[in-house]
Design an enzyme around this catalytic site. Structure first.
Site, mmCIF file in Angstrom:
data_model
loop_
_atom_site.group_PDB
_atom_site.id
_atom_site.type_symbol
_atom_site.label_atom_id
_atom_site.label_comp_id
_atom_site.label_asym_id
_atom_site.label_seq_id
_atom_site.Cartn_x
_atom_site.Cartn_y
_atom_site.Cartn_z
ATOM 1 N N PRO A 1 -3.377 -0.059 -7.716
ATOM 2 C CG PRO A 1 -2.537 -2.337 -7.807
ATOM 3 C CD PRO A 1 -2.117 -0.933 -7.665
ATOM 4 C CG LEU A 2 -7.062 2.316 -5.959
ATOM 5 C CD1 LEU A 2 -7.809 3.673 -5.984
ATOM 6 C CD2 LEU A 2 -6.440 2.030 -4.439
ATOM 7 C CB THR A 3 -10.295 -4.478 -5.307
ATOM 8 O OG1 THR A 3 -8.792 -4.981 -5.306
ATOM 9 C CG2 THR A 3 -11.064 -5.329 -5.584
ATOM 10 C CB CYS B 1 -4.305 -9.579 -1.711
ATOM 11 S SG CYS B 1 -6.080 -9.672 -1.476
ATOM 12 C CG HIS C 1 0.296 -1.398 2.613
ATOM 13 N ND1 HIS C 1 -0.770 -2.163 2.641
ATOM 14 C CD2 HIS C 1 0.114 -0.333 3.546
ATOM 15 C CE1 HIS C 1 -1.718 -1.426 3.560
ATOM 16 N NE2 HIS C 1 -1.129 -0.501 3.992
ATOM 17 N N GLY D 1 0.992 3.752 2.239
ATOM 18 C CA GLY D 1 0.321 3.871 3.456
ATOM 19 C C GLY D 1 0.292 5.077 4.141
ATOM 20 C CB ALA E 1 -2.951 2.673 -2.185
ATOM 21 N NE ARG E 2 -9.067 -0.990 -1.445
ATOM 22 C CZ ARG E 2 -9.959 -1.797 -1.610
ATOM 23 N NH1 ARG E 2 -11.056 -1.374 -2.355
ATOM 24 N NH2 ARG E 2 -10.088 -3.043 -1.087
#
Length: 656
Positions: free
Chosen positions: A313-315, A398, A467, A500, A522-523
């Site tokens: 999930p990428l905000t 988060c 992560h 990661g 992810a990002r």
């Protein structure tokens, strides 16, 4: 031979954008370059300076003598820092009224001007001629909605309206093409008006959640939420749960058999008796044991995604059009952006938009963020009854202060009682698997994940994603994959996905050798999937893809088409698509073409020097300048509105 200086880089782009321009080294060119550099430095300092309130506060402290002289000097020097970090909370935001002064009433667009909901109080235009007189010029000859679906629901307001407007500004419909899409649900998990009304009026009945919350025993007399007893749950599959399902299970089974929308009124109606018990619904067809018996934990649907590629999930950037791009390149599992449970319970349309699912997303989940068992459990039951997802993920990773200070995100790793209550409660009301995403810990060099993972498995979670950084590290430093490997052994037999620093198929291979069940792309700093969404193809085909600038531009073109389908082809939809395109470009510019690298692969934490690409477009895509990102957006979506401004969400993404 591709390396260059900052001055030559920007001079090359400036010369390429001017007709007949050439890159020169004469005095006039150097003077122009110096003037532009000074102007850019002034813009950077103005964008990255402290907000006025903070500056005033610092000056007051110095004047009152509450700070020492050295501290005062430090505060004065702070606005001069060129490198800003973190989230740009004061960035400018263009609202629709800034780029579209006069808007046409939706009733006119839908072909029923006499049925305006607001009547004489309507503040929108009803005269099509008056609207067209002030409407910006069209952006192209073809409308992606008309070409794909046979009709454009935006009619005269579409910025590509010339493709489907006939005499008298009538909207043309391609009947043959429209018939092919008739009855097909392309995007699911929409928020119905009826459900939104019930949530806002607090008429939605949370029977299972209330039953679980009543069973929580608080600690003796201190008034704080205590440890979850878990008496309502069955940890051993051999012991059946007490109580039979009532209306909820009937409703779910009926909807599954009939293929109906889970947001139907039957699922949302409170009991007419007002006693808090969900009403019984007449069923169609035979009644099975599954309709009346609660599922035991071992009987729940399994999440079989071991070895699959999981798009995290990428905000902001992990929107539905971007997920469609990643799905096309080989992502197996997708997940919606982080949604705040309290906003979902309040029926906020903007938050529910994060749960939308495209029909091409075959394995799809949603991620929830919250700090308390009551809101998280109720939200889980709400989603279980109203949307179609394959799993629900709890965000315990988060790191941002806004979430952490309220007790959510990483803070749950230090609040074990609340964490346990949340996991047990959500697991008790969900009929689908529950997963958890965590970090190594809160503080750097103080890993606690290995202590928490066995508890998460005991509480009933189906999978954990780890992560390999702590909260204090945020997205800096390298991910600790050795620690992830240790935690994977501890988590067994529960699957553990590692996360990661995955930017190439070689990184993915090394990660899988650590013993994890799969990898989440992810990002994180800069981000794997956002820098190169074709990373999924590279991993599956085990190769480095030297993708050309033309192919990358085609990806951006597909994203804009998906965005126009999702957000609309009117002015508001075009500008929303442009906004998310620019946010994505702030990450895409960090990609270094494979053909330019001295050593493969590109390292995720390395900042590249200035370089010239193999053509002008490749060089333009490598620019860190916001103006160049806007130039790329204009190639796809036409000129920006007057007074348009943009700064990326993360300041560190835009540097000159």
């Amino acid at each position: 031979r591709f390396l260059t200086s900052k001055e030559e880089f920007h001079a090359f782009l400036r010369a390429g954008s001017e007709p007949g321009g050439q890159v020169g080294d004469d005095d006039e060119e150097e003077k122009k370059e110096e003037d532009k550099e000074k102007k850019e430095e002034e813009q950077v300092s103005s964008c990255q300076s402290e907000p006025p309130t903070k500056r005033m506060r610092a000056e007051d402290l110095v004047q009152d003598g509450e700070n020492q002289e050295g501290a005062g000097a430090e505060e004065k020097e702070r606005p001069e820092r060129k490198r800003a970090r973190g989230q740009n909370k004061s960035r400018p935001c263009m609202k629709p009224k800034h780029y579209e002064q006069s808007r046409l009433c939706p009733s006119v667009t839908q072909g029923s001007p006499g049925k305006c909901f607001f009547g004489p109080r309507c503040r929108f235009l009803h005269d099509v001629g008056e609207y067209l007189a002030g409407k910006p010029s069209d952006l192209g000859q073809r409308c992606v909605l008309f070409d794909t679906f046979g009709r454009c629901p935006y009619g005269v307001t579409c910025r590509f309206a010339r493709a489907h407007l006939g005499d008298g500004h009538q909207n043309i419909v391609n009947a043959a093409l429209a018939q092919q899409w008739e009855g097909k649900l392309l995007v699911r998990n929409n928020l119905s008006k009826d459900l939104q009304h019930r949530l806002r009026k607090r008429k939605f009945v949370f029977q299972k959640a209330e039953e679980y919350l009543r069973g929580l025993k608080p600690r003796g007399g201190d008034g704080k939420g205590g440890k979850a007893t878990g008496e309502q749950e069955v940890s051993d599959c051999a012991a059946p749960q007490e109580g039979l399902g009532d209306g909820d299970s009937h409703e779910c089974s009926v909807l599954q058999e009939e293929g109906g929308d889970p947001t139907a009124e039957a699922l949302q109606s409170p009991s007419p008796r007002g006693d808090g018990v969900a009403p019984s619904i007449p069923t169609v067809g035979p009644l099975t044991d599954e309709d009346v018996t609660k599922l035991r934990p071992c009987e729940k649907k399994k999440l079989e995604i071991q070895g699959k590629l999981y798009l995290a999930p990428l905000t902001t950037c992990g929107n539905l059009p971007f997920r469609r791009i990643c799905k096309r390149f080989g992502a197996d599992v997708t997940c919606g952006e982080m949604a705040v449970c309290t906003n979902l319970l309040q029926g906020q349309s903007s938050e529910w938009a994060l749960l939308k699912r495209h029909h091409t997303e075959d394995i799809f989940g949603v991620q929830l963020e919250g700090a308390f068992p009551d809101t998280m459990t109720k939200c889980a039951e709400l989603l279980n009854r109203t949307i179609e997802v394959d799993f629900v993920d709890i965000n315990v990773g988060c790191p941002i202060d806004l979430v952490y200070k309220k007790g959510g995100g990483c803070a749950l790793m230090t609040r074990s009682n609340k964490f346990e209550q949340i996991v047990r409660g959500m697991n008790s009301v969900l009929d689908i698997p529950l997963t958890v995403k965590i970090r190594t810990g809160v503080q750097e060099k103080m890993n606690v994940a290995h202590k928490i993972i066995p508890k998460i498995r005991e509480w009933g979670a189906s999978m954990v994603t780890l992560h390999g950084r702590s909260r204090e590290q945020r997205y800096t430093r390298s991910a600790d994959w050795e620690y992830i490997a240790e935690c994977a052994k501890i988590a067994s037999p529960m699957p553990l996905f590692g996360n990661g620093d995955i930017l190439s198929y070689e990184d993915a291979n090394r990660a899988m050798e650590m013993g994890v069940s799969g990898i989440m792309i992810a990002r994180q700093v800069p981000v794997g999937a956002l820098i190169k969404p074709w990373l999924f193809t590279e991993i599956k085909e085990q190769r480095h893809w030297d993708i050309s600038s033309g192919e990358r531009f085609d990806i951006l073109k597909d994203f804009t088409n998906y965005g126009l389908e999702h957000w609309g082809s009117d002015t508001q939809g075009v500008e929303k698509t442009r906004k998310f395109l620019l946010e994505w470009l702030s990450f895409l510019c960090r990609y270094i073409p494979v053909g330019l690298l001295e050593h493969l692969p590109q390292r995720i934490n390395e900042r590249p020097p200035y370089y010239l690409g193999r053509d002008y477009l490749e060089t333009l895509m490598a620019s860190q300048n916001v103006d160049d990102w806007i130039k790329i957006s204009e190639l796809l979506l036409g000129p920006v509105p007057p007074g348009f401004t943009f700064l990326p969400k993360h300041k560190a993404n835009s540097y000159r």
